[in-house]
Design an enzyme around this catalytic site. Sequence first.
Site, short mmCIF file in Angstrom:
data_model
loop_
_atom_site.label_atom_id
_atom_site.label_comp_id
_atom_site.label_asym_id
_atom_site.label_seq_id
_atom_site.Cartn_x
_atom_site.Cartn_y
_atom_site.Cartn_z
N ASN A 57 -17.09 -12.22 -3.27
CA ASN A 57 -16.50 -12.39 -4.61
C ASN A 57 -16.44 -13.87 -4.99
O ASN A 57 -16.65 -14.23 -6.15
CB ASN A 57 -15.11 -11.76 -4.69
CG ASN A 57 -15.19 -10.26 -4.95
OD1 ASN A 57 -15.54 -9.84 -6.06
ND2 ASN A 57 -14.92 -9.47 -3.92
N MET A 61 -6.17 -12.03 2.68
CA MET A 61 -5.44 -10.92 3.28
C MET A 61 -4.03 -11.34 3.75
O MET A 61 -3.61 -10.97 4.85
CB MET A 61 -6.26 -10.32 4.42
CG MET A 61 -7.56 -9.68 3.93
SD MET A 61 -7.30 -8.58 2.51
CE MET A 61 -8.76 -7.59 2.54
N ARG A 62 -3.33 -12.10 2.92
CA ARG A 62 -1.94 -12.46 3.20
C ARG A 62 -1.12 -12.09 1.98
O ARG A 62 -1.55 -12.35 0.84
CB ARG A 62 -1.78 -13.97 3.43
CG ARG A 62 -2.62 -14.56 4.51
CD ARG A 62 -2.16 -14.20 5.89
NE ARG A 62 -0.76 -14.45 6.15
CZ ARG A 62 -0.11 -13.97 7.23
NH1 ARG A 62 -0.74 -13.21 8.10
NH2 ARG A 62 1.15 -14.24 7.42
N LEU A 84 1.67 -12.91 -0.50
CA LEU A 84 2.36 -14.13 -0.92
C LEU A 84 3.84 -13.82 -1.18
O LEU A 84 4.18 -12.71 -1.61
CB LEU A 84 1.69 -14.68 -2.18
CG LEU A 84 0.24 -15.15 -1.96
CD1 LEU A 84 -0.50 -15.29 -3.28
CD2 LEU A 84 0.21 -16.46 -1.18
N ASN A 119 -6.01 -11.20 -8.73
CA ASN A 119 -6.45 -10.58 -7.47
C ASN A 119 -7.49 -9.52 -7.78
O ASN A 119 -7.42 -8.88 -8.84
CB ASN A 119 -5.25 -9.92 -6.76
CG ASN A 119 -5.64 -9.27 -5.45
OD1 ASN A 119 -6.38 -9.84 -4.65
ND2 ASN A 119 -5.15 -8.06 -5.22
N HIS A 125 -9.07 -5.94 -6.29
CA HIS A 125 -8.77 -4.87 -5.33
C HIS A 125 -9.82 -3.78 -5.50
O HIS A 125 -10.18 -3.43 -6.63
CB HIS A 125 -7.36 -4.33 -5.57
CG HIS A 125 -6.98 -3.27 -4.58
ND1 HIS A 125 -6.63 -3.58 -3.27
CD2 HIS A 125 -6.94 -1.92 -4.68
CE1 HIS A 125 -6.38 -2.45 -2.62
NE2 HIS A 125 -6.56 -1.44 -3.45
N GLU A 141 -17.21 -5.20 -8.26
CA GLU A 141 -16.27 -6.33 -8.17
C GLU A 141 -16.96 -7.61 -8.62
O GLU A 141 -16.38 -8.44 -9.33
CB GLU A 141 -15.76 -6.51 -6.74
CG GLU A 141 -14.90 -5.36 -6.24
CD GLU A 141 -14.42 -5.58 -4.81
OE1 GLU A 141 -14.02 -6.71 -4.46
OE2 GLU A 141 -14.45 -4.62 -4.01
C1 GAR Z 1 -13.17 -7.15 -1.46
O1 GAR Z 1 -13.68 -5.83 -1.45
C2 GAR Z 1 -11.80 -7.16 -2.11
O2 GAR Z 1 -11.66 -6.25 -3.15
C3 GAR Z 1 -10.92 -6.80 -0.95
O3 GAR Z 1 -11.46 -7.51 0.14
C4 GAR Z 1 -12.87 -7.64 -0.05
C5 GAR Z 1 -13.25 -9.09 0.12
O4 GAR Z 1 -14.65 -9.24 0.13
N1 GAR Z 1 -9.55 -7.16 -1.20
C6 GAR Z 1 -8.51 -6.36 -0.93
O5 GAR Z 1 -8.61 -5.30 -0.38
C7 GAR Z 1 -7.16 -6.93 -1.37
N2 GAR Z 1 -6.16 -5.91 -1.41
P1 GAR Z 1 -15.31 -10.67 -0.07
O6 GAR Z 1 -14.68 -11.61 0.97
O7 GAR Z 1 -16.77 -10.43 0.22
O8 GAR Z 1 -15.05 -11.11 -1.46
#
Ligand code: GAR
Length: 218
Positions: free
Chosen positions: A19, A94-95, A97, A111, A113, A178
């Site tokens: 992302n 993945m923390r 806040l 964010n 998701h 995304e």
């Molecule tokens: C993504 O799929 C994002 O939506 C998810 O982690 C992945 C990160 O991928 N985030 C969550 O689940 C947050 N609750 P990336 O490092 O390739 O962007």
Amino acid sequence: MAEVARKKVAVLISGRGSNLQALIDAAASPTYPAEIALVLSNIAEAGGLDIARGAGIATLTVSHKGKAREAFDAEIDAALRDRGIDLICLAGFMRLLTPGFVTAWTDRILNVHPSLLPAFKGLRVHERVIADGVRFTGCTVHVVRPEMDAGPIVAQAAVPVLDDDTPETLAARVLAAEHRVYPLALALTASGRAQVVGDRVVVEGAVAAQGMLVNPAG
Ligand code: GAR
């Protein structure tokens, strides 16, 4: 042509950074209303840090290990303020806040998701989506509130769930969504077209999608 005032964005990551890559690509356009000024990770080995370095973007690692949540967040807060950051994008960060941090940056944290929130908050999303037999899933970019995976929704994309999907094939299809939705949502927010009004986001000049999608079709 008059230059647009670009908002300074920090992208917070913990992992591979796909992302982040999508946001960097979008911000390469001179008309994009945001610049990626800093990439901050809590994990020194995060692949996204290499992506940032390759793009010539400043990076910073702030480890969370052995720190109280408040101390970790205070360190991040100081780093962001030092660099004059306007907006924060969480991209696989993945923390959780602390409420204090989120309140200090109210309406300035986005964010992404991998579900159609408020459905399927949390982890192992695609496994749960398949187990529940829903026909559509998708992704959401939302304004961050202190509760996990909650807050006013800026943009979403719907993705069909296919009968032979595995969590991996579904994750890949959602991830591609995304990568389209996050740059759009950041542009809407940074340009001021998307505004939080009460508990919702109102987007100026948005054209409503017409019709409906049916899955399976026919
Ligand atoms: C993504 O799929 C994002 O939506 C998810 O982690 C992945 C990160 O991928 N985030 C969550 O689940 C947050 N609750 P990336 O490092 O390739 O962007």
